[in-house]
Design a protein around this motif. Structure first.
Motif: not given
Length: 556
Positions: A418-422, A430-431, A467-475, A487-489
């Motif tokens: 979300t905007e908080h992580e950004i 981070s990945v 950083p983009i968090v690893f968990g955002s790549l996982l269902p 892609v559709c993270v």
């Protein structure tokens, strides 16, 4: 029925599928730029991989659209993504690549377009066909099997055992089995078919406590709005006459209140490659469904005083070899605003119809500006001197094959960016690095309370790298336990407007593939993979995981 006959019947139903399934360690559905880096990474880690997708051409937006390159962000891109841009640089060291321009003419911009890490130079501006040739050569070098024109059976094509995907089947009947799967599509078709939760559209700001999500009435960033004009524009066919009907492209719906959620999406468009080189130029074609009144709003904008050809020509972003990436610029331009809301979940047939509508609209817009007697002469002459490139997209009538899908489904996964992580990054797991801007295209064109027309949804908010968090790549693991989504993270709409940039998606493709391979090697699901193990391998492969403070070179 006898129990043994019941079991036999079940086996007979399953057996044909098992016999025809291609089996790999990792199967990647989607041949986007993220799919390419993912496939290369899997092969480099010593595992078998298949790259499967509906497209004829590899690379998605990277090769199927004219990219001007975001070289302000280059110092935060590492790994295979940097290697790709190095390969681009290497190609342009060949004299034969400079067919329409001398390389020394490009040298004035060279320091902006290249960066140097020891002997590892990169180039961030390129021609689409060169990028595609680089990718095809890369795939051949590693002998990666590619299955083109293979469309996932979205209703019955995912066979699961609990949360575990066992096999995916295409409309052709071809099936692929694997230990790990990646969804590298822009639409999120595999994640949806596999039962992972997702979101389409804009959340209300209240959902995550954000500022730039939801409806953005009153926010006028960039120059893609009617507020830049000398006077207000009436949305009606007969100016000021509410009974005359609306001009094409104007919605009759209320826009919503600031910060409210909705199902609207940033506009899509084709990123055309154009040229003013006469020997390589093909005149902008007249589409079969051309109707000049479709551009009455654009004509009204021009007649309001926005009639300087130099201003309108800003939609042409210089590349090299006398070519331009044609983007959206101004109140009415290439974005086909409001015509894509159903696209993410539409059938393949309906998507094809929508793509054709986008193509027809954009071809008609360029033809109108270059040919219509109603367009002022200086503008018409300027656009007539430009056309499509004879040497680009040669098997698709010189038109990009890839519609630029800026946002479709977004995973609702283990972690939501979300905007908080950004805006206040905590550096957790981070990945890859995102940035450098929240960049959303307009989502709707509506009537204001004073009966003028206005666009809504455009954002341009500058960011520091994050950083983009690893968990955002996982269902979520209970939904799908062996799928990664680069892609559709998993992110809010506003966060995704930054993450969606092609170099970022390429980085995430490599990181997702790394996690998939490590999970296979350790006999774990990606959700159980210890992050320090993943982090160590990403660093070994020269991925950049935290923001760096390297001065950015700028144009002089």
């Amino acid at each position: 029925m006898h129990p043994r006959l019941s079991v036999l019947g079940a086996l007979l139903l399953i057996l044909p599928s098992l016999l025809r399934a291609e089996t790999y360690d990792v199967v990647i559905y989607g041949t986007s730029s993220a799919g390419i880096t993912a496939a290369v990474q899997v092969k480099k880690m010593g595992h078998s991989v298949a790259l499967v997708g509906p497209d004829k051409h590899l690379g998605g937006h990277l090769t199927g659209a004219a990219q001007s390159g975001d070289y302000s962000f280059r110092n935060h891109v590492g790994g295979l993504t940097r290697e790709f841009y190095h390969r681009i640089w290497s190609e342009y060291q060949k004299p034969e690549r400079w067919k329409w321009q001398k390389s020394e003419e490009f040298s004035k911009l060279r320091q902006a377009h290249t960066a140097q890490e020891g002997e590892f130079k990169t180039q961030w501006v390129f021609e689409p066909h060169v990028a595609e040739e680089v990718i095809e050569a890369w795939i051949r070098e590693l002998d990666i099997p590619v299955f083109r024109n293979e469309w996932l059976d979205r209703s019955r094509g995912v066979r699961k055992d609990g949360p575990l995907i066992r096999e995916i089947t295409m409309l052709s009947g071809k099936s692929f089995a694997a230990e790990m799967f990646l969804d590298a599509t822009y639409e999120g078709d595999l994640l949806a078919a596999a039962g992972a939760r997702f979101h389409v559209g804009r959340e209300a700001n209240s959902v995550y406590g954000e500022k730039w999500n939801g409806v953005q009435v009153g926010v006028l960033h960039h120059v893609h709005h009617f507020g830049i004009l000398p006077k207000k524009i009436s949305p009606y066919r007969v100016p000021e006459d509410l009974t005359s009907g609306l001009l094409p492209g104007v919605s009759p719906d209320l826009p919503g209140k600031r910060g409210e959620g909705d199902r609207r999406l940033p506009a899509y468009s084709f990123r055309i490659c154009a040229t003013n080189e006469a020997s390589n130029r093909i005149p902008f074609p007249r589409p079969a469904q051309y109707a000049e009144e479709q551009y009455d709003l654009l004509l009204r904008v021009i007649q309001s005083g926005w009639d300087n050809p130099k201003e309108l020509l800003r939609m042409f972003i210089p590349l090299l070899n006398g070519k331009f990436s044609v983007g959206n610029y101004g109140p009415v331009s290439h974005d086909y605003i409001g015509m894509n809301y159903e696209y993410p979940e539409a059938s393949y047939e309906r998507r094809a119809e929508m793509q054709e509508a986008h193509r027809s609209y954009q071809q008609g817009l360029l033809y109108f500006l270059a040919n219509s007697p109603s367009v002022p002469g200086p503008i018409r002459e300027s656009f007539a001197a430009i056309g499509l490139c004879r040497d680009e997209f040669v098997d698709n009538a010189h038109w990009p094959p890839q519609l630029t899908i800026r946002e479709a489904r977004r995973l609702s996964g283990r972690f939501v960016m979300t905007e908080h992580e950004i805006f206040k990054p905590r550096g957790q797991e981070s990945v890859g690095i995102g940035g450098p801007i929240l960049d959303c295209h307009n989502t709707q064109r509506y009537i204001t309370p004073d009966d003028s027309v206005q666009n809504e949804g455009d954002l341009g908010v500058k960011l520091d790298p994050y950083p983009i968090v690893f968990g955002s790549l996982l269902p979520k693991p209970e939904e799908v336990s062996n799928l990664l989504v680069p892609v559709c993270v998993s992110s809010s709409h506003s966060a995704y407007t930054s993450i969606r940039m092609e170099p970022v998606l390429m980085v995430l493709g490599q990181s997702a593939a790394t996690a998939a391979c490590l999970a296979i090697e350790q006999g774990l699901s990606p959700h159980a993979l210890p992050y320090p193990v993943l982090r160590q391998r990403l660093i070994e492969d020269k991925q950049i995981l935290q923001p760096v403070t390297v001065p950015q070179r700028r144009l002089r």
